[in-house]
Design a protein around this motif. Sequence first.
Motif, PDB file in Angstrom:
ATOM      1  N   ASP A 113       0.815  -1.210   0.000  1.00  0.00           N
ATOM      2  CA  ASP A 113       0.000   0.000   0.000  1.00  0.00           C
ATOM      3  C   ASP A 113       0.852   1.266   0.000  1.00  0.00           C
ATOM      4  OD1 ASP A 113      -2.307  -1.456   0.009  1.00  0.00           O
ATOM      5  OD2 ASP A 113      -2.523  -1.447   2.184  1.00  0.00           O
ATOM      6  N   GLY A 114       2.152   1.115   0.064  1.00  0.00           N
ATOM      7  CA  GLY A 114       3.048   2.261   0.095  1.00  0.00           C
ATOM      8  C   GLY A 114       4.360   1.880   0.733  1.00  0.00           C
ATOM      9  N   PRO A 115       5.259   2.842   0.910  1.00  0.00           N
ATOM     10  CA  PRO A 115       6.561   2.553   1.509  1.00  0.00           C
ATOM     11  C   PRO A 115       6.424   2.002   2.933  1.00  0.00           C
ATOM     12  CG  PRO A 115       6.529   4.723   0.483  1.00  0.00           C
ATOM     13  CD  PRO A 115       5.117   4.259   0.517  1.00  0.00           C
ATOM     14  N   VAL A 116       7.308   1.082   3.286  1.00  0.00           N
ATOM     15  CA  VAL A 116       7.361   0.506   4.628  1.00  0.00           C
ATOM     16  C   VAL A 116       8.823   0.549   5.086  1.00  0.00           C
ATOM     17  CG1 VAL A 116       6.944  -1.523   6.048  1.00  0.00           C
ATOM     18  CG2 VAL A 116       5.390  -1.003   4.151  1.00  0.00           C
ATOM     19  N   VAL A 117       9.093   1.325   6.128  1.00  0.00           N
ATOM     20  CA  VAL A 117      10.467   1.524   6.595  1.00  0.00           C
ATOM     21  C   VAL A 117      10.663   0.804   7.925  1.00  0.00           C
ATOM     22  CG1 VAL A 117      12.213   3.205   7.291  1.00  0.00           C
ATOM     23  CG2 VAL A 117      10.620   3.747   5.423  1.00  0.00           C
ATOM     24  N   ALA A 118      11.746   0.032   8.020  1.00  0.00           N
ATOM     25  CA  ALA A 118      12.086  -0.661   9.262  1.00  0.00           C
ATOM     26  C   ALA A 118      13.569  -0.472   9.543  1.00  0.00           C
ATOM     27  CB  ALA A 118      11.753  -2.145   9.171  1.00  0.00           C
ATOM     28  N   GLU A 119      13.917  -0.495  10.822  1.00  0.00           N
ATOM     29  CA  GLU A 119      15.314  -0.345  11.246  1.00  0.00           C
ATOM     30  C   GLU A 119      15.965  -1.736  11.238  1.00  0.00           C
ATOM     31  OE1 GLU A 119      18.284   2.409  12.752  1.00  0.00           O
ATOM     32  OE2 GLU A 119      16.221   2.796  12.192  1.00  0.00           O
ATOM     33  N   VAL A 120      16.658  -2.085  10.136  1.00  0.00           N
ATOM     34  CA  VAL A 120      17.151  -3.450   9.958  1.00  0.00           C
ATOM     35  C   VAL A 120      18.554  -3.436   9.363  1.00  0.00           C
ATOM     36  CG1 VAL A 120      14.833  -4.405   9.630  1.00  0.00           C
ATOM     37  CG2 VAL A 120      16.155  -3.644   7.632  1.00  0.00           C
ATOM     38  N   ASP A 121      19.150  -4.604   9.365  1.00  0.00           N
ATOM     39  CA  ASP A 121      20.388  -4.835   8.632  1.00  0.00           C
ATOM     40  C   ASP A 121      19.995  -5.121   7.183  1.00  0.00           C
ATOM     41  OD1 ASP A 121      22.549  -6.378   7.365  1.00  0.00           O
ATOM     42  OD2 ASP A 121      23.503  -6.308   9.343  1.00  0.00           O
TER      43      ASP A 121
END
Length: 386
Positions: A250-258
Amino acid sequence: MNHPAESTARSNILLIDDSPTNLQLLVGMLQEHGYRVRPVTDGEHALRAVRSEPPDLILLDVTMPGIDGYEVCRRLKADPDTAEIPVLFISALAGIEDKVRAFAAGGVDYVSKPFHLAEVLARVHTHLELRRQQRALQQGLLRERELEEMRDKLTHMIAHDMRSPLLALKLVLDLVRKGSPHTEPELLAGADATLAMLIELVSQMLDVSRFEAGWLTLGREPVELVALIQGLLGTVQPLAGGIRTRVEADGPVVAEVDRDLIRRVVTNLVCNAFKFTPNTGQVVVRVAACGAVARVAVVDDGRGIAPRDHARIFEKFGQVGPDQRKHGTGLGLTFAKMAVEAHGGRIGVESDLGRGSTFWFELPLTAPVAPTTDEPTVAEIGSGAS
């Protein structure tokens, strides 16, 4: 001296003696020290009691009605199911010949009556501890054999799984070396994908070991997952054959990941889906923000997985199915599980036989993500895209 140690205190002891006085005295002493004691008064009942619930130690009188203690011991030692149970004789027969007969029958120790409670207790503790150590050694040897078999199996798997891609790469190199006109871009792209698959196989083995040893650290950064997955689908497309692939979000999805680890997790799940999806099928990767987590689901329309096998497939070298041998070492899903859990996330599968599979994982988000449009964004890659 503290007897017994905690490791043997709840041990199960079978006490065989036809003297009510001896039984009462020994039962009281052993129970006082935390042992679980079952008293019987003759050999026939003793043999039945051993078969119904094998004890950790047997205290055995010699002179009893019916079969004597020597015969009871001989029968126990002749049965593979009871041969390892230690037998400690307690008898009023104190002659050397009597003791020799006891040891010849299979006894591990001999205490003469009248006995001292402290001596009996010390010997009980000693033989229970020896039995515990024997079992630990047996389990250790069994585990060592299992590990050796696993190493042999892994060596065979790796050699098998690397041989075909290496032969394919050699073929491409031979064509290039000879200046063949058949070295089209598609063939070279396939060689690149094959090389990437070999590198990933080696990386999986190394990283699983690093995860298990606690040596692998995460390089976290904000990563837009939809773009990451769209890019990697283009990379693995040569491995898809006629399988259609697409991303739904549904749109951008940002996560704090390696970034690299998560890219490899998705690559493993997608390539795993390719293995079980027919050439006319499709693989869909759905990405969404669900509350405080990002959820990624890889959906295929393959043959599916029985519910009883859902947990096993994430185990090291865990594989299911009658033709599992052609589907690799089984390290890919193990790596994916370790990488996701290292991020504080979770992974799982929803599947049933004949209904396809959905492999999913969830990762913490850096911030709530709101959809940028009212309509879903669908990026589709592959010859069958619509």
